[in-house]
Scaffold this motif. Structure first.
Motif, short mmCIF file in Angstrom:
data_model
loop_
_atom_site.label_atom_id
_atom_site.label_comp_id
_atom_site.label_asym_id
_atom_site.label_seq_id
_atom_site.Cartn_x
_atom_site.Cartn_y
_atom_site.Cartn_z
N ASN A 25 38.86 50.85 87.92
CA ASN A 25 40.22 51.27 87.59
C ASN A 25 41.25 50.14 87.66
O ASN A 25 42.43 50.37 87.97
CB ASN A 25 40.65 52.46 88.45
CG ASN A 25 39.90 53.72 88.08
OD1 ASN A 25 39.82 54.09 86.92
ND2 ASN A 25 39.32 54.37 89.07
N ALA A 26 40.77 48.93 87.38
CA ALA A 26 41.72 47.82 87.25
C ALA A 26 42.66 48.14 86.10
O ALA A 26 42.24 48.59 85.03
CB ALA A 26 40.98 46.51 86.99
N ALA A 27 43.93 47.91 86.29
CA ALA A 27 44.96 48.35 85.34
C ALA A 27 45.22 47.28 84.30
O ALA A 27 45.72 46.19 84.61
CB ALA A 27 46.25 48.69 86.08
N ASP A 28 44.86 47.59 83.05
CA ASP A 28 45.29 46.75 81.94
C ASP A 28 46.61 47.31 81.41
O ASP A 28 47.14 48.29 81.93
CB ASP A 28 44.21 46.65 80.87
CG ASP A 28 43.84 48.00 80.26
OD1 ASP A 28 44.47 49.03 80.63
OD2 ASP A 28 42.92 48.05 79.43
N PHE A 29 47.13 46.68 80.36
CA PHE A 29 48.45 47.06 79.87
C PHE A 29 48.45 48.50 79.34
O PHE A 29 49.41 49.25 79.54
CB PHE A 29 48.90 46.09 78.77
CG PHE A 29 50.36 46.20 78.43
CD1 PHE A 29 51.33 45.85 79.35
CD2 PHE A 29 50.76 46.64 77.18
CE1 PHE A 29 52.68 45.95 79.05
CE2 PHE A 29 52.10 46.74 76.86
CZ PHE A 29 53.06 46.39 77.79
N ALA A 30 47.35 48.89 78.69
CA ALA A 30 47.27 50.25 78.16
C ALA A 30 47.33 51.27 79.28
O ALA A 30 48.02 52.30 79.16
CB ALA A 30 45.98 50.42 77.36
N MET A 31 46.64 51.01 80.40
CA MET A 31 46.69 51.95 81.52
C MET A 31 48.10 52.05 82.09
O MET A 31 48.59 53.14 82.37
CB MET A 31 45.72 51.54 82.63
CG MET A 31 45.78 52.46 83.85
SD MET A 31 44.72 51.96 85.21
CE MET A 31 43.15 52.60 84.64
N ILE A 69 46.79 41.31 81.64
CA ILE A 69 48.21 41.36 81.98
C ILE A 69 48.85 39.98 81.96
O ILE A 69 49.99 39.82 81.51
CB ILE A 69 48.40 42.01 83.37
CG1 ILE A 69 47.93 43.47 83.35
CG2 ILE A 69 49.87 41.93 83.81
CD1 ILE A 69 48.70 44.38 82.43
N GLY A 70 48.13 38.98 82.45
CA GLY A 70 48.71 37.64 82.59
C GLY A 70 49.41 37.12 81.35
O GLY A 70 50.58 36.68 81.42
N PRO A 71 48.77 37.17 80.19
CA PRO A 71 49.42 36.65 78.98
C PRO A 71 50.65 37.45 78.55
O PRO A 71 51.43 36.99 77.71
CB PRO A 71 48.31 36.75 77.92
CG PRO A 71 47.03 36.77 78.70
CD PRO A 71 47.36 37.51 79.95
N ARG A 72 50.80 38.64 79.10
CA ARG A 72 51.94 39.49 78.72
C ARG A 72 53.18 39.24 79.58
O ARG A 72 54.23 39.83 79.33
CB ARG A 72 51.54 40.97 78.79
CG ARG A 72 50.37 41.34 77.88
CD ARG A 72 49.98 42.80 78.08
NE ARG A 72 48.77 43.14 77.36
CZ ARG A 72 48.73 43.55 76.08
NH1 ARG A 72 49.86 43.66 75.41
NH2 ARG A 72 47.58 43.85 75.51
N ILE A 73 53.06 38.44 80.60
CA ILE A 73 54.20 38.12 81.44
C ILE A 73 55.04 37.06 80.75
O ILE A 73 54.60 35.92 80.57
CB ILE A 73 53.75 37.65 82.83
CG1 ILE A 73 52.90 38.73 83.52
CG2 ILE A 73 54.97 37.30 83.70
CD1 ILE A 73 52.31 38.30 84.84
N THR A 74 56.23 37.43 80.33
CA THR A 74 57.12 36.53 79.61
C THR A 74 58.16 35.94 80.56
O THR A 74 58.13 36.17 81.77
CB THR A 74 57.84 37.28 78.48
OG1 THR A 74 58.78 38.21 79.08
CG2 THR A 74 56.85 38.07 77.63
N ALA A 75 59.09 35.22 79.99
CA ALA A 75 60.17 34.64 80.80
C ALA A 75 61.02 35.73 81.45
O ALA A 75 61.71 35.48 82.44
CB ALA A 75 61.04 33.74 79.93
N ASP A 76 60.98 36.93 80.90
CA ASP A 76 61.74 38.05 81.47
C ASP A 76 60.89 38.95 82.36
O ASP A 76 61.35 39.98 82.84
CB ASP A 76 62.32 38.90 80.33
CG ASP A 76 63.34 38.13 79.50
OD1 ASP A 76 64.11 37.35 80.09
OD2 ASP A 76 63.32 38.29 78.27
N GLY A 77 59.63 38.58 82.58
CA GLY A 77 58.76 39.38 83.42
C GLY A 77 57.80 40.20 82.59
O GLY A 77 57.40 39.79 81.49
#
Length: 260
Positions: A25-31, A69-77
């Motif tokens: 149950n590791a949470a990806d962006f879809a979860m 998740i890592g690549p989805r973290i932008t300058a705004d979080g």
């Protein structure tokens, strides 16, 4: 792709399940987005009075799927709340109006602890292993643990586990107050259901007002919460449910609250 979150109804209780057991149950962006939408459903639907959050499989959650998740973290979080959703961790100014009971087992890392901290009652299987391990991944807890963990368990207890990233068991979680009950493995979900239905049987407006005032005391301070007590009492006393509560009291009957 299978649903990352299952959503079912049991009377006035919404049952929300983390559903990626093959990945613990590791949470990806879809979860994360589906979980936000489930919390949005809970918030909007006045027929719903409480929720249970649990996990399919042997583990509650291994935390974030950092590869996704890592690549989805932008300058705004990290922007994770879609339209119609509510942030389950309540770290964006939003507040969940209705009580949430969480049932955990197996691995319960990082965002799992933070989800528990953002909920109202936590039932843990005796198999549960907790870990706020972000410092071991060179990040910080960003789902509310830095705010709620010290408040819930005391400064030293929170720092002992957050600053080392060490894991701890259900007995320790109970000792420090992170969880309210520890039950044999397999009993955590039935017990969470029982508690959620017990909450849902009470007057919904009164439950929500109680929750809101307690949160106001934490977020805004005691004086702000104190100022709202009498006005809330007056409002609730004029409700149909208050009349039903008095009727049931005098008749020695079970009240049938309607939420109005």
């Amino acid at each position: 792709m299978a649903e990352r979150i299952t959503v079912d109804r049991d009377g006035h209780v919404l049952i929300i399940g983390l559903n990626r057991p093959e990945k613990r149950n590791a949470a990806d962006f879809a979860m994360l987005q589906e979980l936000c939408l489930a919390y949005g459903e809970l918030d909007r639907d006045e027929r719903l009075r409480a929720a249970v959050v649990f996990a399919h499989g042997d583990h509650f959650t291994a935390g974030l799927d950092l590869a996704d998740i890592g690549p989805r973290i932008t300058a705004d979080g990290l922007d994770l709340v879609p339209e119609g959703g509510v942030n389950p961790w309540q770290v964006d100014g939003s507040l969940q109006r209705k009580p949430v009971v969480v049932a955990v087992q197996g691995t319960c890392y990082t965002l799992g602890i933070e989800l528990a901290l953002a909920s109202d009652v936590v039932v843990a299987a005796d198999s549960t292993v907790f870990g706020q391990i972000e410092v071991q991944r060179a990040i910080l807890p960003f789902g509310g643990a830095t705010i709620r963990f010290p408040r819930a368990v005391g400064w030293g207890n929170a720092m002992r586990w957050m600053l080392t990233g060490d894991t701890f068991d259900a007995a320790e979680a109970h000792r420090i107050g992170l969880v309210q009950e520890v039950v044999p493995h397999g009993d955590q979900l039935p017990r969470a259901h029982e508690l959620a239905h017990r909450i849902a049987a009470q007057a919904p407006l009164a439950v929500q007002a109680t929750l809101a005032n307690a949160r106001a005391a934490i977020r805004e301070g005691d004086p702000a919460a104190e100022q709202r007590l009498q006005p809330e009492l007056v409002r609730l006393s004029a409700s149909d449910d208050a009349a039903e509560g008095m009727r049931a009291f005098l008749a020695r009957d079970e009240p049938r609250f309607q939420g109005r």
